[in-house]
Design a protein around this motif. Structure first.
Motif, PDB file in Angstrom:
ATOM      1  N   ALA A   1       0.840  -1.192   0.000  1.00 21.35           N
ATOM      2  CA  ALA A   1       0.000   0.000   0.000  1.00 21.35           C
ATOM      3  C   ALA A   1       0.877   1.245   0.000  1.00 21.35           C
ATOM      4  O   ALA A   1       1.957   1.260   0.560  1.00 21.35           O
ATOM      5  CB  ALA A   1      -0.901   0.006   1.233  1.00 21.35           C
ATOM      6  N   GLN A   2       0.359   2.266  -0.637  1.00 21.49           N
ATOM      7  CA  GLN A   2       1.152   3.487  -0.725  1.00 21.49           C
ATOM      8  C   GLN A   2       1.096   4.244   0.589  1.00 21.49           C
ATOM      9  O   GLN A   2       0.136   4.151   1.355  1.00 21.49           O
ATOM     10  CB  GLN A   2       0.623   4.358  -1.861  1.00 21.49           C
ATOM     11  N   SER A   3       2.152   5.025   0.838  1.00 19.83           N
ATOM     12  CA  SER A   3       2.202   5.861   2.030  1.00 19.83           C
ATOM     13  C   SER A   3       3.073   7.066   1.752  1.00 19.83           C
ATOM     14  O   SER A   3       3.880   7.066   0.806  1.00 19.83           O
ATOM     15  CB  SER A   3       2.741   5.083   3.228  1.00 19.83           C
ATOM     16  N   VAL A   4       2.905   8.094   2.552  1.00 21.08           N
ATOM     17  CA  VAL A   4       3.661   9.328   2.408  1.00 21.08           C
ATOM     18  C   VAL A   4       4.216   9.724   3.759  1.00 21.08           C
ATOM     19  O   VAL A   4       3.479   9.740   4.751  1.00 21.08           O
ATOM     20  CB  VAL A   4       2.772  10.470   1.859  1.00 21.08           C
ATOM     21  N   THR A   5       5.496  10.050   3.792  1.00 15.70           N
ATOM     22  CA  THR A   5       6.146  10.481   5.021  1.00 15.70           C
ATOM     23  C   THR A   5       6.720  11.872   4.848  1.00 15.70           C
ATOM     24  O   THR A   5       7.542  12.105   3.961  1.00 15.70           O
ATOM     25  CB  THR A   5       7.283   9.520   5.415  1.00 15.70           C
ATOM     26  N   GLN A   6       6.257  12.785   5.666  1.00 19.75           N
ATOM     27  CA  GLN A   6       6.853  14.116   5.714  1.00 19.75           C
ATOM     28  C   GLN A   6       7.730  14.125   6.958  1.00 19.75           C
ATOM     29  O   GLN A   6       7.234  13.989   8.078  1.00 19.75           O
ATOM     30  CB  GLN A   6       5.777  15.186   5.745  1.00 19.75           C
ATOM     31  N   LEU A   7       9.000  14.279   6.717  1.00 21.10           N
ATOM     32  CA  LEU A   7       9.980  13.989   7.751  1.00 21.10           C
ATOM     33  C   LEU A   7      10.025  15.023   8.862  1.00 21.10           C
ATOM     34  O   LEU A   7      10.501  14.724   9.960  1.00 21.10           O
ATOM     35  CB  LEU A   7      11.356  13.842   7.105  1.00 21.10           C
ATOM     36  N   ASP A   8       9.536  16.214   8.611  1.00 21.23           N
ATOM     37  CA  ASP A   8       9.574  17.262   9.622  1.00 21.23           C
ATOM     38  C   ASP A   8       8.162  17.760   9.882  1.00 21.23           C
ATOM     39  O   ASP A   8       7.473  18.159   8.945  1.00 21.23           O
ATOM     40  CB  ASP A   8      10.446  18.433   9.158  1.00 21.23           C
ATOM     41  N   SER A   9       7.733  17.756  11.124  1.00 20.83           N
ATOM     42  CA  SER A   9       6.399  18.263  11.430  1.00 20.83           C
ATOM     43  C   SER A   9       6.393  19.789  11.516  1.00 20.83           C
ATOM     44  O   SER A   9       5.385  20.414  11.223  1.00 20.83           O
ATOM     45  CB  SER A   9       5.884  17.665  12.732  1.00 20.83           C
ATOM     46  N   GLN A  10       7.530  20.364  11.894  1.00 21.79           N
ATOM     47  CA  GLN A  10       7.636  21.819  11.979  1.00 21.79           C
ATOM     48  C   GLN A  10       8.998  22.257  11.469  1.00 21.79           C
ATOM     49  O   GLN A  10      10.016  21.622  11.766  1.00 21.79           O
ATOM     50  CB  GLN A  10       7.448  22.303  13.416  1.00 21.79           C
ATOM     51  N   VAL A  11       9.001  23.337  10.708  1.00 15.96           N
ATOM     52  CA  VAL A  11      10.245  23.903  10.195  1.00 15.96           C
ATOM     53  C   VAL A  11      10.228  25.408  10.447  1.00 15.96           C
ATOM     54  O   VAL A  11       9.471  26.140   9.798  1.00 15.96           O
ATOM     55  CB  VAL A  11      10.431  23.616   8.696  1.00 15.96           C
ATOM     56  N   PRO A  12      11.012  25.872  11.417  1.00 21.10           N
ATOM     57  CA  PRO A  12      11.150  27.323  11.607  1.00 21.10           C
ATOM     58  C   PRO A  12      12.323  27.833  10.785  1.00 21.10           C
ATOM     59  O   PRO A  12      13.365  27.187  10.688  1.00 21.10           O
ATOM     60  CB  PRO A  12      11.436  27.425  13.109  1.00 21.10           C
ATOM     61  N   VAL A  13      12.141  28.999  10.188  1.00 24.56           N
ATOM     62  CA  VAL A  13      13.191  29.558   9.336  1.00 24.56           C
ATOM     63  C   VAL A  13      13.070  31.078   9.356  1.00 24.56           C
ATOM     64  O   VAL A  13      11.967  31.620   9.550  1.00 24.56           O
ATOM     65  CB  VAL A  13      13.068  28.993   7.906  1.00 24.56           C
ATOM     66  N   PRO A  18      16.804  30.071   2.729  1.00 27.20           N
ATOM     67  CA  PRO A  18      16.269  28.974   1.926  1.00 27.20           C
ATOM     68  C   PRO A  18      15.590  27.938   2.819  1.00 27.20           C
ATOM     69  O   PRO A  18      15.875  27.839   4.016  1.00 27.20           O
ATOM     70  CB  PRO A  18      17.520  28.380   1.273  1.00 27.20           C
ATOM     71  N   VAL A  19      14.683  27.168   2.220  1.00 28.27           N
ATOM     72  CA  VAL A  19      13.995  26.135   2.982  1.00 28.27           C
ATOM     73  C   VAL A  19      13.789  24.903   2.111  1.00 28.27           C
ATOM     74  O   VAL A  19      13.651  24.993   0.891  1.00 28.27           O
ATOM     75  CB  VAL A  19      12.642  26.646   3.503  1.00 28.27           C
ATOM     76  N   GLU A  20      13.808  23.750   2.760  1.00 31.58           N
ATOM     77  CA  GLU A  20      13.470  22.494   2.099  1.00 31.58           C
ATOM     78  C   GLU A  20      12.519  21.727   2.998  1.00 31.58           C
ATOM     79  O   GLU A  20      12.814  21.494   4.172  1.00 31.58           O
ATOM     80  CB  GLU A  20      14.722  21.655   1.830  1.00 31.58           C
ATOM     81  N   LEU A  21      11.386  21.337   2.454  1.00 31.77           N
ATOM     82  CA  LEU A  21      10.424  20.501   3.162  1.00 31.77           C
ATOM     83  C   LEU A  21      10.486  19.125   2.512  1.00 31.77           C
ATOM     84  O   LEU A  21      10.271  18.986   1.318  1.00 31.77           O
ATOM     85  CB  LEU A  21       9.014  21.094   3.057  1.00 31.77           C
ATOM     86  N   ARG A  22      10.749  18.126   3.331  1.00 32.85           N
ATOM     87  CA  ARG A  22      11.031  16.814   2.788  1.00 32.85           C
ATOM     88  C   ARG A  22       9.796  15.924   2.729  1.00 32.85           C
ATOM     89  O   ARG A  22       8.944  15.941   3.632  1.00 32.85           O
ATOM     90  CB  ARG A  22      12.117  16.140   3.615  1.00 32.85           C
ATOM     91  N   CYS A  23       9.732  15.151   1.654  1.00 36.11           N
ATOM     92  CA  CYS A  23       8.626  14.223   1.442  1.00 36.11           C
ATOM     93  C   CYS A  23       9.165  12.953   0.798  1.00 36.11           C
ATOM     94  O   CYS A  23       9.816  13.013  -0.244  1.00 36.11           O
ATOM     95  CB  CYS A  23       7.562  14.847   0.540  1.00 36.11           C
ATOM     96  N   ASN A  24       8.883  11.839   1.408  1.00 38.19           N
ATOM     97  CA  ASN A  24       9.199  10.544   0.825  1.00 38.19           C
ATOM     98  C   ASN A  24       7.924   9.724   0.711  1.00 38.19           C
ATOM     99  O   ASN A  24       7.026   9.854   1.536  1.00 38.19           O
ATOM    100  CB  ASN A  24      10.227   9.796   1.678  1.00 38.19           C
ATOM    101  N   TYR A  25       7.863   8.894  -0.302  1.00 36.18           N
ATOM    102  CA  TYR A  25       6.664   8.090  -0.485  1.00 36.18           C
ATOM    103  C   TYR A  25       7.049   6.632  -0.693  1.00 36.18           C
ATOM    104  O   TYR A  25       8.205   6.306  -0.994  1.00 36.18           O
ATOM    105  CB  TYR A  25       5.849   8.600  -1.681  1.00 36.18           C
ATOM    106  N   SER A  26       6.067   5.781  -0.520  1.00 37.68           N
ATOM    107  CA  SER A  26       6.239   4.359  -0.754  1.00 37.68           C
ATOM    108  C   SER A  26       5.111   3.885  -1.651  1.00 37.68           C
ATOM    109  O   SER A  26       3.947   4.140  -1.363  1.00 37.68           O
ATOM    110  CB  SER A  26       6.206   3.594   0.571  1.00 37.68           C
ATOM    111  N   SER A  27       5.486   3.240  -2.771  1.00 36.67           N
ATOM    112  CA  SER A  27       4.476   2.707  -3.679  1.00 36.67           C
ATOM    113  C   SER A  27       5.116   1.645  -4.553  1.00 36.67           C
ATOM    114  O   SER A  27       6.289   1.760  -4.917  1.00 36.67           O
ATOM    115  CB  SER A  27       3.895   3.818  -4.552  1.00 36.67           C
TER     116      SER A  27
END
Lengths: 115, 114
Positions: A1-13, A18-27
């Motif tokens: 089954a597919q899933s999505v992981t956002q590695l950071d719940s909060q990002v202060p900047v 510059p900023v990077e919001l991370r996203c990994n998925y499984s499928s």
């Protein structure tokens, strides 16, 4: 089954950093990828999407995301953030050829831009 | 904004009472969805519809029912509201152009069950 992981719940900047919001998925199959943004007390707005073609996609307000199939990632980046970018950002994935009810969301990353 | 409205926008109700939320679209899209949003969980699909009278369950469908008697309206009903159903509810439509699904969201309904 597919899933999505956002590695950071909060990002202060800080503003203009510059900023990077991370996203990994499984499928197990090919996917479409999306980033949505939610400003305080509002609904979700589509920020950008990857359906096919160039792996680098851009939004009209300076965000970009790159689809990396080998790392199953779709990280969101902006070279210089503004106070107005403060919001919650959601990564989402749907399987190509899957059912229409299969858009899966990550749990969100709250971006807080400080002056 | 894809012509999506939700009503009511805010509602407070008591445990055990029935509640119906309405989603209305103006652009004749075939696919419509109901999600709930809770802190730490992101958005989770409750039910969706792929046409008039055609609906299917999502990830968190227990305690909810839906109906779609017209293309433009998709109703979500909590038959007997519970405190665990306190949430923000979002309706969405899919433009589904060429089989590529992109969903667009309504403004949301904040529901508080006391």
């Amino acid at each position: 089954a597919q899933s999505v992981t956002q590695l950071d719940s909060q990002v202060p900047v800080f503003e203009e950093a510059p900023v990077e919001l991370r996203c990994n998925y499984s499928s197990s199959v090919s996917v479409y990828l999306f980033w949505y943004v939610q400003y305080p007390n509002q609904g979700l707005q589509l920020l950008l999407k990857y359906l096919s073609g160039s792996t680098l996609v851009e939004s009209i307000n300076g965000f970009e995301a790159e689809f990396n199939k080998s790392q199953t990632s779709f990280h969101l980046r902006k070279p210089s953030v503004h106070i107005s970018d403060t919001a919650e950002y959601f990564c989402a994935v749907s399987e190509i050829g899957g059912s229409q009810g299969n858009l899966i969301f990550g749990k969100g990353t709250k971006l807080s831009v400080k002056p | 904004d894809a012509g999506i409205t939700q009503s009511p926008r805010h509602k407070v109700t008591e445990t055990g009472t029935p509640v119906t939320l309405r989603c209305h679209q103006t652009e004749n899209h075939r696919y419509m969805y109901w999600y709930r949003q809770d802190p730490g969980h992101g958005l989770r699909l409750i039910h969706y519809s792929y046409g008039v009278k055609d609906t299917d369950k999502g990830e968190v469908s227990d305690g909810y029912s839906v109906s779609r008697s017209k293309t433009e309206d998709f109703l979500l009903t909590l038959e007997s509201a519970t405190s665990s159903q306190t949430s923000v509810y979002f309706c969405a439509i899919s433009t589904n152009a060429g089989g590529q699904e992109t969903q667009y969201f309504g403004p949301g309904t904040r529901l508080l069950v006391l």
